[in-house]
Design an enzyme around this catalytic site. Structure first.
Site, PDB file in Angstrom:
ATOM      1  N   LYS A   1       2.186  10.405   8.409  1.00  0.00           N
ATOM      2  CA  LYS A   1       1.541   9.899   9.630  1.00  0.00           C
ATOM      3  C   LYS A   1       2.225  10.405  10.913  1.00  0.00           C
ATOM      4  O   LYS A   1       2.161  11.580  11.220  1.00  0.00           O
ATOM      5  CB  LYS A   1       1.515   8.369   9.584  1.00  0.00           C
ATOM      6  CG  LYS A   1       0.507   7.825   8.535  1.00  0.00           C
ATOM      7  CD  LYS A   1       0.328   6.332   8.706  1.00  0.00           C
ATOM      8  CE  LYS A   1      -0.603   5.720   7.698  1.00  0.00           C
ATOM      9  NZ  LYS A   1      -1.961   5.586   8.197  1.00  0.00           N
TER      10      LYS A   1
ATOM     11  N   ASP B   1       9.188   2.831   1.576  1.00  0.00           N
ATOM     12  CA  ASP B   1       8.030   3.608   2.016  1.00  0.00           C
ATOM     13  C   ASP B   1       7.804   3.356   3.503  1.00  0.00           C
ATOM     14  O   ASP B   1       7.329   2.294   3.900  1.00  0.00           O
ATOM     15  CB  ASP B   1       6.809   3.182   1.188  1.00  0.00           C
ATOM     16  CG  ASP B   1       5.527   3.891   1.620  1.00  0.00           C
ATOM     17  OD1 ASP B   1       5.498   4.480   2.720  1.00  0.00           O
ATOM     18  OD2 ASP B   1       4.549   3.848   0.848  1.00  0.00           O
TER      19      ASP B   1
ATOM     20  N   PHE C   1       0.860  -1.189   0.000  1.00  0.00           N
ATOM     21  CA  PHE C   1       0.000   0.000   0.000  1.00  0.00           C
ATOM     22  C   PHE C   1       0.893   1.236   0.000  1.00  0.00           C
ATOM     23  O   PHE C   1       1.729   1.397   0.898  1.00  0.00           O
ATOM     24  CB  PHE C   1      -0.916   0.037   1.226  1.00  0.00           C
ATOM     25  CG  PHE C   1      -1.824   1.240   1.220  1.00  0.00           C
ATOM     26  CD1 PHE C   1      -3.102   1.171   0.677  1.00  0.00           C
ATOM     27  CD2 PHE C   1      -1.390   2.465   1.738  1.00  0.00           C
ATOM     28  CE1 PHE C   1      -3.929   2.284   0.645  1.00  0.00           C
ATOM     29  CE2 PHE C   1      -2.219   3.588   1.708  1.00  0.00           C
ATOM     30  CZ  PHE C   1      -3.490   3.492   1.166  1.00  0.00           C
TER      31      PHE C   1
ATOM     32  N   THR D   1       2.666  24.379  -4.554  1.00  0.00           N
ATOM     33  CA  THR D   1       2.491  25.661  -3.854  1.00  0.00           C
ATOM     34  C   THR D   1       3.006  25.610  -2.426  1.00  0.00           C
ATOM     35  O   THR D   1       3.828  26.418  -2.023  1.00  0.00           O
ATOM     36  CB  THR D   1       1.001  26.081  -3.835  1.00  0.00           C
ATOM     37  OG1 THR D   1       0.558  26.226  -5.177  1.00  0.00           O
ATOM     38  CG2 THR D   1       0.810  27.395  -3.096  1.00  0.00           C
TER      39      THR D   1
END
Lengths: 475, 475
Positions: free
Chosen positions: A335, A304, A195, A356
Site C-alpha cells: 500500500k 502484518d 485480514f 520472476t
C-alpha cells in the site's frame, strides 16, 4: 521564523498547490462515470466501482472525478496514497532521465538487478527498517508479501525441526506430489477479524468478511479470538486487560491443540490494528505477551503492516507504539509503501523465496522520494497533530450524537468510529460523498479514516464540519 | 520496395539502434558485480544473483552488465522482456506528459479507475483477447493471476453445484473458520512437470522442481502425468499418440477418483508448453481432447500462458496453434505482457475477485505500445522466421553432436534442446555466457531459448556460431 510560523508557511504552500476545498458539480457517480462504468462493464465486473477519476487534475488531499467533482479524500485508494495526489516530488522522479530505464526495463530482480538496487534499497526500505531487522525482500503486492512471508516461516520452522537445512530424499520426493513430509502439515495461527490478503495462503488467515472467503478451499489452521476492547482504551483498562488475557490463553490452547493434531503452528500473523475487520485495537501489553507466547512455543511472529505501515499512526510502523526492541520476526508491508515486501530477521532468510519480478524497482524510486518528503516535511509529527485533532473532534461528535456514534478510536490519523448500524453507516458514507468528503467503511458498521500523510489540521476541521452536517441529518 | 527490402531496411535501423555483437571485457560476474553482490548480500539472499546490469546502456537484444560486458540476451529476464531493452517506443510512453499521472498516482482499480482505463484495456489486452473471450482482469504478477483464476473457477463451480449464487447461512458461517461447505473441498487438477507460480494455491499445482515446493504445506489435489513425447513430434506420431492417450486416460481416472474422495475437480490447469518443467510439448490433438474431458466432467479449463503468451511461439498465444474456436475458459498471462491478469469466459465472472491495486495501469500503457510495435514491425512473422532458422540450426547441431544434444524442439523462437546431463548443461550455459551469449536452463537438463520478439535471423546466426563453438569444447 519559529516553528509555528514555518508550519504555517508550509501549510500555505500546500494550500497553493492544493485546491481550497471540495467542489461538487453532479451527483456521484455522475453521468460520465456512469457511462464509463457501463463501458468497463463490457470488459470486467464493475460491482465495486465507485466512480472514475481524473488523476491528472487531482492534487494533494483532493481527488477529482471525471464529472469535475472535487472531493477531500479521507480514504486514499484504500489507504494506499502516501503523500497525496501528484506530489511535485514524485513528478520529479518521473522527469529525471536517470530514472527512465527503471520504468522501461523491468528486471528479474532475483537474478539480474540494476546497479543502483542495493543503494536504492538502503535509501528507501532499509532507512525505515523495523527494530532488529536489517534484511528486506520486495514483492509486487500485499498478498504476495504475506504469502512469501508465510513460506519463509514454514521453511525456517522445518529447518529448526530437522536440525539442519538439508532435505531428505523422502522430503524431496513427497513434496512433488503435495504430500508430507515434503509438504508438511504446518499451520499459521491467525485471528478472527484479521485480514491478510486474498490469495489462497493469505485467505486461510483472513477472517474479516465471508465474502472474501466464500467458495474457496482453505487450510485447517487455528483461529484465535482477537480482543474485543472498549474504547477509549484508557477508560476501560481493567475489563480490557481481562479480555486480552482471555484471548492470549486461547492462543496458547490453540498452539497446543494444533501441535497435538500434528499441524504445529509455524507462525503467528497479526495486524497491529485490525483494519478491514473494523479497526480493532489491542494494547501494547497484549502484543508483548503474544510475542512472548510465540517465543515460548517456537513459532515465528509475523506483524502484518500492509495497512498500518508507512506513517499513518504517527509512527512509521504501528508496532513502534508497543515500545519493543524485538517486536517481530517478520514485518510485511505494501500500500503506502508503494512496493510490497517484508522485512525479516536473519534466521528467516530463505533462498527459496523467488519469483520472476520480485517487486519492481521503479516503485523503490518513488518510495525513496516519499521517505524524503516525510522527513523534510516532518509528516509524522504532522500526522500526530492532525490525528489528535481528528480524534478529539470524533469524541465531541460522539458526545453530541450518543445514539448514532460510539467507540471513536485511533492512532495518528488512523482513526475509526462505529455507527449505529450498517444501513446508517452506508447512508452516512454516501451523504458525506455528496458533500465532497470521501470515506470508507470497515468491519460491520465502522467508518475508517485513512487520509494521506499530508492531511493537515485545517483538513481535519474541514472534514469535521462536513461530517457534523451529515450526522445532523441522520440523528 | 518489396517486402524483402523493407525487412532489410528495418533490420538495418535496428542494427543502428542496437550494438553489432557481444563484447566481453571481464569474466562474468566481473569485479563490480561481485562487489555489488556482496553489498546486496547484507540486505537479502543473493544465492540466485547472476550479475548486476547496466540497464541504461542495454539495447534491443543486448544486455550490458556493470562491468561493461555486452551479451546477446536469449533469456530476457526469465522470458519477460517483449521487445528488447530501451525500445524507443517505450521511452516515448515515459516522456509523454499525458501518461505521467498513471505512474505517480497508482489507483485502486477495482473502485476508482482512471478515465482512460476502459479505452486502454480495449487498446491493449482486448485487442489480443483469445478466441471466445471478451473479459479480462488485470493483476500485479503471474502468481496472483493464477491464484485469482483458480478462485474464479472455484466460485463458478460452487455456483453451478448450488444451482444459484446465493450462499446459505451455513456457507457464510463455515467459511469464516476455513471449513466446508463455505470453504469447499474442491481441487484443481494439474500436471507433473507443470509450473504455475509459487504462492500457496499456485504451488499446489506446480510440480517442476522440489526446490519450489519443499517445506510448504499444500493441498491434496490430483496430479496427472504430462505426455513424455519424442521429438521431432512429426517423426514419432504413433508412439506420441499412444503416450498422450495414456495421459488423458489417467486424467479421467483422477477426475473420477477425486470426485469419489469428495474433492471434485473444479478446474484443470495446464501450460501449452511446460516451460520451467523442461519445455515439454504436447500435440494440438492432446489439448483438444483434454478440453473435451474438462467439458464432459464439468471442470473449467485454464490455460496458463504466463510464459508462452505474448508472441514468442509465432502466434500471440501458444494455444492458437491448437486451432480451436473455444480453446479455454480462462487464459492467464504475465511476463512479456508486462501486467499480470487473466481472460475469462462470461460465466466465470466473479465480483469477489478483488484486491487493492488489481494490476497497475502504468503497465497497460506500456503494453498498448508493445502491441503497436508488434503490429507495426510484423514481429509475429519475424518470430516465425527467426524460430524456423533457430530450430533448423539446432537440428543441424544435434546431428553434428549426437552424444551431446537431443530432442531439439520449439514453436517460433520458443525453443529448447536437451543436453547430455545436468553438469554438462550448466557448463555450456556458463561457457556461452563467457562468450557473450546469455541462455537459461529448464527441467533437468534442457536449455531453453527465450529471446525477445525483436530477435532477427542475423541474431540467430550470431547465437548459433557461439553455441557451436561452445559445443565443440564439450564434445
Amino acid at each position: 521564523p519559529d516553528r509555528e510560523e514555518l508550519s504555517k508557511a508550509a501549510a500555505k504552500t500546500q494550500m497553493e498547490f492544493e485546491y481550497d476545498g471540495p467542489s461538487m458539480k453532479t451527483e456521484v457517480p455522475g453521468p460520465r462515470s456512469k457511462e464509463l462504468t457501463k463501458q468497463l462493464g463490457e470488459i470486467q465486473n464493475v460491482g465495486a466501482i465507485n466512480f472514475f477519476c481524473n488523476y491528472e487534475e487531482s492534487r494533494g488531499n483532493y481527488l477529482v472525478d471525471v464529472d469535475g467533482n472535487r472531493m477531500l479524500d479521507v480514504y486514499t485508494q484504500i489507504s494506499s496514497i502516501p503523500i497525496g495526489y501528484n506530489h511535485p516530488s514524485l513528478i520529479k522522479v518521473m522527469s529525471n532521465p536517470n530514472n527512465m530505464s527503471a520504468f522501461v526495463n523491468r528486471p528479474a530482480l532475483g537474478i539480474m538487478p540494476p546497479e543502483n538496487f542495493p543503494e536504492k534499497l538502503a535509501e528507501s526500505l532499509l532507512s525505515v527498517a523495523p527494530s532488529g531487522m536489517s534484511r528486506v525482500q520486495t514483492m509486487a503486492c500485499g498478498s504476495c508479501s504475506n504469502e512469501n512471508a508465510y513460506k519463509a516461516m514454514f521453511i525456517w520452522y522445518r529447518n529448526k525441526e530437522r536440525g539442519h537445512n538439508i532435505p531428505s530424499d523422502e522430503d524431496v520426493s513427497s513434496c512433488m506430489i503435495n504430500q508430507s513430509p515434503g509438504c508438511p502439515d504446518f499451520s499459521i495461527l491467525s485471528f478472527m477479524g484479521g485480514f491478510h490478503g486474498r490469495t489462497m495462503g493469505c485467505l486461510a488467515t483472513t477472517h474479516s468478511k465471508a465474502i472474501h472467503k466464500l467458495d474457496v478451499p482453505s487450510f485447517d489452521w487455528p483461529i484465535a479470538p482477537f480482543p474485543k476492547l472498549k474504547y477509549p482504551l484508557e477508560e476501560f483498562t481493567r475489563e480490557n486487560a481481562q479480555e486480552e488475557a482471555r484471548c492470549l490463553e486461547e492462543v496458547e490452547d490453540l498452539i497446543v491443540q494444533w501441535r497435538q493434531k500434528g499441524r504445529p503452528v509455524a507462525g503467528i500473523v497479526i495486524e497491529p490494528i485490525q483494519a478491514e475487520g473494523g479497526d480493532n485495537h489491542a494494547t501494547p501489553d497484549f502484543f508483548k505477551k503474544l510475542r512472548n507466547i510465540a517465543h515460548k512455543h517456537g513459532s515465528a511472529f509475523h506483524v502484518d503492516e500492509v495497512q498500518t505501515g508507512g506513517g499513518a499512526t504517527g509512527k512509521f510502523w504501528a508496532h513502534e507504539h508497543w515500545g519493543m526492541d524485538d517486536p517481530a520476526d517478520i514485518v510485511s508491508f505494501s500500500k503506502k509503501m508503494l512496493t510490497g515486501g517484508f522485512y525479516h530477521k536473519d534466521e528467516l532468510q530463505a533462498y527459496r523465496i523467488f519469483n520472476t519480478w520480485m517487486g519492481d524497482p521503479s516503485k523503490n524510486l518513488f518510495l525513496a522520494e516519499v521517505l524524503n518528503v516525510i522527513r523534510r516535511e516532518n509528516l509524522l509529527e504532522e500526522v500526530t497533530r492532525s490525528g489528535k485533532t481528528l480524534l478529539q473532534g470524533l469524541y465531541q461528535l460522539q458526545d453530541q450524537y450518543p445514539n448514532l456514534l460510539s467507540s471513536a478510536r485511533g492512532q495518528g490519523t488512523f482513526c475509526a468510529i462505529d455507527i449505529r448500524d450498517d444501513a446508517t453507516r452506508n447512508s452516512i458514507l454516501l451523504k458525506a460523498r455528496d458533500k465532497g468528503v470521501l470515506l470508507g467503511g470497515c468491519g460491520d458498521r465502522s467508518i475508517r479514516f485513512r487520509p494521506a500523510l499530508v492531511f493537515k489540521e485545517y483538513h481535519v476541521h474541514m472534514f469535521l464540519n462536513v461530517f457534523s452536517d451529515v450526522l445532523a441529518e441522520h440523528n
